[in-house]
Design an enzyme around this catalytic site. Structure first.
Site, PDB file in Angstrom:
ATOM      1  N   ARG A 134      -7.907  14.215  -5.817  1.00 31.73           N
ATOM      2  CA  ARG A 134      -8.751  15.268  -5.859  1.00 31.73           C
ATOM      3  C   ARG A 134      -8.122  16.662  -5.497  1.00 31.73           C
ATOM      4  O   ARG A 134      -8.816  17.674  -5.446  1.00 31.73           O
ATOM      5  CB  ARG A 134      -9.885  15.150  -4.939  1.00 31.73           C
ATOM      6  CG  ARG A 134     -10.720  14.062  -5.712  1.00 31.73           C
ATOM      7  CD  ARG A 134     -11.975  14.690  -6.908  1.00 31.73           C
ATOM      8  NE  ARG A 134     -12.608  15.782  -6.344  1.00 31.73           N
ATOM      9  CZ  ARG A 134     -13.882  15.468  -6.027  1.00 31.73           C
ATOM     10  NH1 ARG A 134     -14.381  14.307  -5.887  1.00 31.73           N
ATOM     11  NH2 ARG A 134     -14.427  16.602  -5.449  1.00 31.73           N
ATOM     12  N   ASN A 159       0.460   0.140   5.834  1.00 36.16           N
ATOM     13  CA  ASN A 159       0.938   1.107   4.603  1.00 36.16           C
ATOM     14  C   ASN A 159      -0.476   1.829   4.114  1.00 36.16           C
ATOM     15  O   ASN A 159      -1.115   1.534   3.504  1.00 36.16           O
ATOM     16  CB  ASN A 159       1.485   0.251   3.506  1.00 36.16           C
ATOM     17  CG  ASN A 159       2.241   0.835   2.523  1.00 36.16           C
ATOM     18  OD1 ASN A 159       1.730   2.090   2.160  1.00 36.16           O
ATOM     19  ND2 ASN A 159       3.242   0.694   1.682  1.00 36.16           N
ATOM     20  N   GLY A 216      -0.597  -3.087   2.699  1.00 38.08           N
ATOM     21  CA  GLY A 216      -1.338  -1.598   2.442  1.00 38.08           C
ATOM     22  C   GLY A 216      -2.424  -1.806   1.308  1.00 38.08           C
ATOM     23  O   GLY A 216      -3.706  -1.774   1.585  1.00 38.08           O
ATOM     24  N   HIS A 217      -2.062  -2.158   0.232  1.00 32.92           N
ATOM     25  CA  HIS A 217      -3.089  -2.241  -1.072  1.00 32.92           C
ATOM     26  C   HIS A 217      -4.383  -3.315  -0.641  1.00 32.92           C
ATOM     27  O   HIS A 217      -5.365  -2.631  -0.666  1.00 32.92           O
ATOM     28  CB  HIS A 217      -2.485  -2.692  -2.392  1.00 32.92           C
ATOM     29  CG  HIS A 217      -3.425  -2.778  -3.534  1.00 32.92           C
ATOM     30  ND1 HIS A 217      -3.585  -1.423  -4.274  1.00 32.92           N
ATOM     31  CD2 HIS A 217      -4.094  -3.886  -4.055  1.00 32.92           C
ATOM     32  CE1 HIS A 217      -4.359  -1.826  -5.092  1.00 32.92           C
ATOM     33  NE2 HIS A 217      -4.721  -3.178  -5.216  1.00 32.92           N
ATOM     34  N   HIS A 232       5.779   4.776   1.725  1.00 30.88           N
ATOM     35  CA  HIS A 232       6.636   4.460   0.454  1.00 30.88           C
ATOM     36  C   HIS A 232       6.748   5.604  -0.476  1.00 30.88           C
ATOM     37  O   HIS A 232       6.249   5.421  -1.396  1.00 30.88           O
ATOM     38  CB  HIS A 232       6.572   3.142  -0.127  1.00 30.88           C
ATOM     39  CG  HIS A 232       7.559   2.668  -1.071  1.00 30.88           C
ATOM     40  ND1 HIS A 232       7.940   1.047  -1.189  1.00 30.88           N
ATOM     41  CD2 HIS A 232       8.464   3.253  -1.658  1.00 30.88           C
ATOM     42  CE1 HIS A 232       8.780   1.068  -2.258  1.00 30.88           C
ATOM     43  NE2 HIS A 232       9.070   2.447  -2.391  1.00 30.88           N
ATOM     44  N   GLU A 266       9.845   3.167   3.668  1.00 35.08           N
ATOM     45  CA  GLU A 266      10.461   2.333   2.755  1.00 35.08           C
ATOM     46  C   GLU A 266      10.785   3.008   1.490  1.00 35.08           C
ATOM     47  O   GLU A 266      10.235   4.072   1.090  1.00 35.08           O
ATOM     48  CB  GLU A 266       9.223   1.317   2.045  1.00 35.08           C
ATOM     49  CG  GLU A 266       8.710   0.185   3.062  1.00 35.08           C
ATOM     50  CD  GLU A 266       7.786  -0.607   2.326  1.00 35.08           C
ATOM     51  OE1 GLU A 266       7.164  -1.911   2.919  1.00 35.08           O
ATOM     52  OE2 GLU A 266       7.143  -0.467   1.289  1.00 35.08           O
ATOM     53  N   HIS A 300       4.014  -7.497   0.635  1.00 32.16           N
ATOM     54  CA  HIS A 300       3.538  -7.516  -0.687  1.00 32.16           C
ATOM     55  C   HIS A 300       2.443  -8.698  -1.258  1.00 32.16           C
ATOM     56  O   HIS A 300       2.733  -9.811  -1.204  1.00 32.16           O
ATOM     57  CB  HIS A 300       4.519  -7.588  -1.677  1.00 32.16           C
ATOM     58  CG  HIS A 300       4.335  -6.973  -3.179  1.00 32.16           C
ATOM     59  ND1 HIS A 300       4.776  -5.636  -3.291  1.00 32.16           N
ATOM     60  CD2 HIS A 300       3.642  -7.505  -4.170  1.00 32.16           C
ATOM     61  CE1 HIS A 300       4.222  -5.145  -4.430  1.00 32.16           C
ATOM     62  NE2 HIS A 300       3.545  -6.188  -5.012  1.00 32.16           N
ATOM     63  N   ASP A 301       1.346  -8.283  -1.410  1.00 29.76           N
ATOM     64  CA  ASP A 301       0.163  -9.032  -1.837  1.00 29.76           C
ATOM     65  C   ASP A 301      -0.368  -9.810  -0.690  1.00 29.76           C
ATOM     66  O   ASP A 301      -1.223 -10.799  -1.022  1.00 29.76           O
ATOM     67  CB  ASP A 301       0.304  -9.733  -3.314  1.00 29.76           C
ATOM     68  CG  ASP A 301       0.361  -8.924  -4.322  1.00 29.76           C
ATOM     69  OD1 ASP A 301      -0.106  -7.696  -4.091  1.00 29.76           O
ATOM     70  OD2 ASP A 301       0.809  -9.098  -5.459  1.00 29.76           O
ATOM     71  N   ARG A 330       7.969   7.996  -3.089  1.00 24.14           N
ATOM     72  CA  ARG A 330       8.875   7.825  -4.483  1.00 24.14           C
ATOM     73  C   ARG A 330       9.278   9.048  -4.771  1.00 24.14           C
ATOM     74  O   ARG A 330       8.546  10.097  -4.532  1.00 24.14           O
ATOM     75  CB  ARG A 330       8.011   7.005  -5.440  1.00 24.14           C
ATOM     76  CG  ARG A 330       7.687   5.479  -5.058  1.00 24.14           C
ATOM     77  CD  ARG A 330       7.218   4.737  -6.010  1.00 24.14           C
ATOM     78  NE  ARG A 330       7.216   3.383  -5.941  1.00 24.14           N
ATOM     79  CZ  ARG A 330       6.440   2.441  -5.149  1.00 24.14           C
ATOM     80  NH1 ARG A 330       5.545   3.028  -4.618  1.00 24.14           N
ATOM     81  NH2 ARG A 330       6.893   1.223  -5.053  1.00 24.14           N
ATOM     82  N   THR A 334       4.842  -0.546  -8.662  1.00 21.44           N
ATOM     83  CA  THR A 334       5.043  -0.949  -7.317  1.00 21.44           C
ATOM     84  C   THR A 334       6.344  -1.823  -7.456  1.00 21.44           C
ATOM     85  O   THR A 334       7.075  -2.252  -8.222  1.00 21.44           O
ATOM     86  CB  THR A 334       3.526  -1.847  -7.029  1.00 21.44           C
ATOM     87  OG1 THR A 334       3.877  -2.358  -5.720  1.00 21.44           O
ATOM     88  CG2 THR A 334       3.543  -3.022  -7.743  1.00 21.44           C
TER      89      THR A 334
END
Length: 238
Positions: A18, A7, A214-215, A43, A70, A191-192, A45, A100
Site C-alpha cells: 500500500r 523473520n 517468518g511466513h 532477508h 539473510e 523454512h516452513d 533481496r 523464496t
C-alpha cells in the site's frame, strides 16, 4: 532453550503493498522483542520487494536482541552487511527472482567462494551461518568453509510431517545435526517451521540453537495475534 528469531519479511510485504509505513517495521520489531522473541531476522533481496536495504539500517538502531540478516552474498548484500554489522549473517544461495529460498549450498562446489566471503564477515566480528540441506556431505563441507553455524533447510521435513511421515522426515535432520555438532558447528534451522511441527522438530534435533520463522508465524498471527503466537512458539521451544 532454542532461541526464536522472527523473520519480519512478510510485514514488509504488507507495508509495501500500500505504500507508506503501515505496518511500521521498526515498531513491529521492537514489539516482537518485547513479546519475548530473542531475535529479529530479515532477508533483503536485490529487488527490495519486501525488506528494503534501508530497513536493515533502520532496524540496526533499535534491535536489542540478535539481529540476523539473510541473503545471497552478492556484492551489494556483502556491502550492506559490512555496513550494518548485524549479530549474524546467514548466507543463502537463492536466485534473484526466487519467490523464496528453495535449496541449501553445495558446500563442496562453492567452497572457495564461501571461504572468502565468510572470512570477510568474520574479520568484522559478524557470526556466520550458511543454509544447507540435511546432508552429511554438505555439513562436512560447511565445516571446511570456516562458518560458525549452519542453518538446516527444513522444507522437506515440514512436507513429510504434514503427510504423516514425521519419523522418516526428521531422520536426515537428526543425522545432519549430530554431524554438525561433532564438527564443532552451531545449529540453526528454518523454512516452513510452524506451530504444528516446531515442538516435534525441537525435541528431536540435538543442540538446536536457533530457529528463524517468518511466513507461518505471521500467517498464524492473523488469527491468533502476534503476541500470543510468539509466546506459543516460545512455549514449544522450551
Amino acid at each position: 532453550m532454542t532461541k526464536l528469531s522472527v523473520n519480519i519479511n512478510k510485514l514488509a510485504t504488507l507495508r509495501n503493498s500500500r505504500g507508506g509505513n503501515v505496518p511500521d517495521l521498526v515498531k513491529s520489531a521492537k514489539d516482537i522483542e518485547a513479546f519475548g522473541a530473542q531475535g529479529i531476522t530479515i532477508h533483503p533481496r536485490p529487488d527490495e520487494r519486501h525488506i528494503r536495504y534501508q530497513d536493515a539500517r533502520d532496524l540496526k538502531k533499535v534491535v536489542s536482541t540478535e539481529f540476523n540478516i539473510e541473503g545471497n552474498p552478492v556484492p551489494k548484500f556483502v556491502d550492506l552487511v559490512l555496513e550494518v554489522q548485524p549479530t549474524q549473517v546467514t548466507l543463502v544461495p537463492d536466485a534473484e527472482d526466487a519467490i523464496t529460498s528453495n535449496a541449501g549450498w553445495d558446500t563442496r562446489k562453492h567452497k572457495d567462494f564461501l571461504v572468502d566471503v565468510i572470512k570477510t564477515f568474520k574479520d568484522k566480528g559478524i557470526r556466520t551461518s550458511i543454509f544447507v540441506d540435511p546432508s552429511i556431505e554438505m555439513v562436512a563441507g560447511a565445516a571446511e568453509t570456516g562458518t560458525d553455524r549452519i542453518e538446516l533447510y527444513t522444507e522437506r521435513f515440514a512436507q513429510m510431517y504434514a503427510e504423516g511421515n514425521k519419523g522418516q522426515g526428521i531422520k536426515p535432520f537428526v543425522d545432519a545435526a549430530k554431524k554438525a555438532h561433532e564438527l564443532g558447528l552451531g545449529i540453526n534451522a528454518g523454512h516452513d517451521l510452524s506451530l504444528d511441527n516446531i515442538k516435534f522438530f525441537k525435541e528431536n534435533i540435538p543442540h538446536l540453537l536457533e530457529v528463524s520463522i517468518g511466513h507461518a508465524l505471521i500467517c498464524e498471527s492473523i488469527y491468533l495475534g502476534i503476541e500470543n503466537v510468539v509466546n506459543m512458539y516460545l512455549h514449544r521451544l522450551t
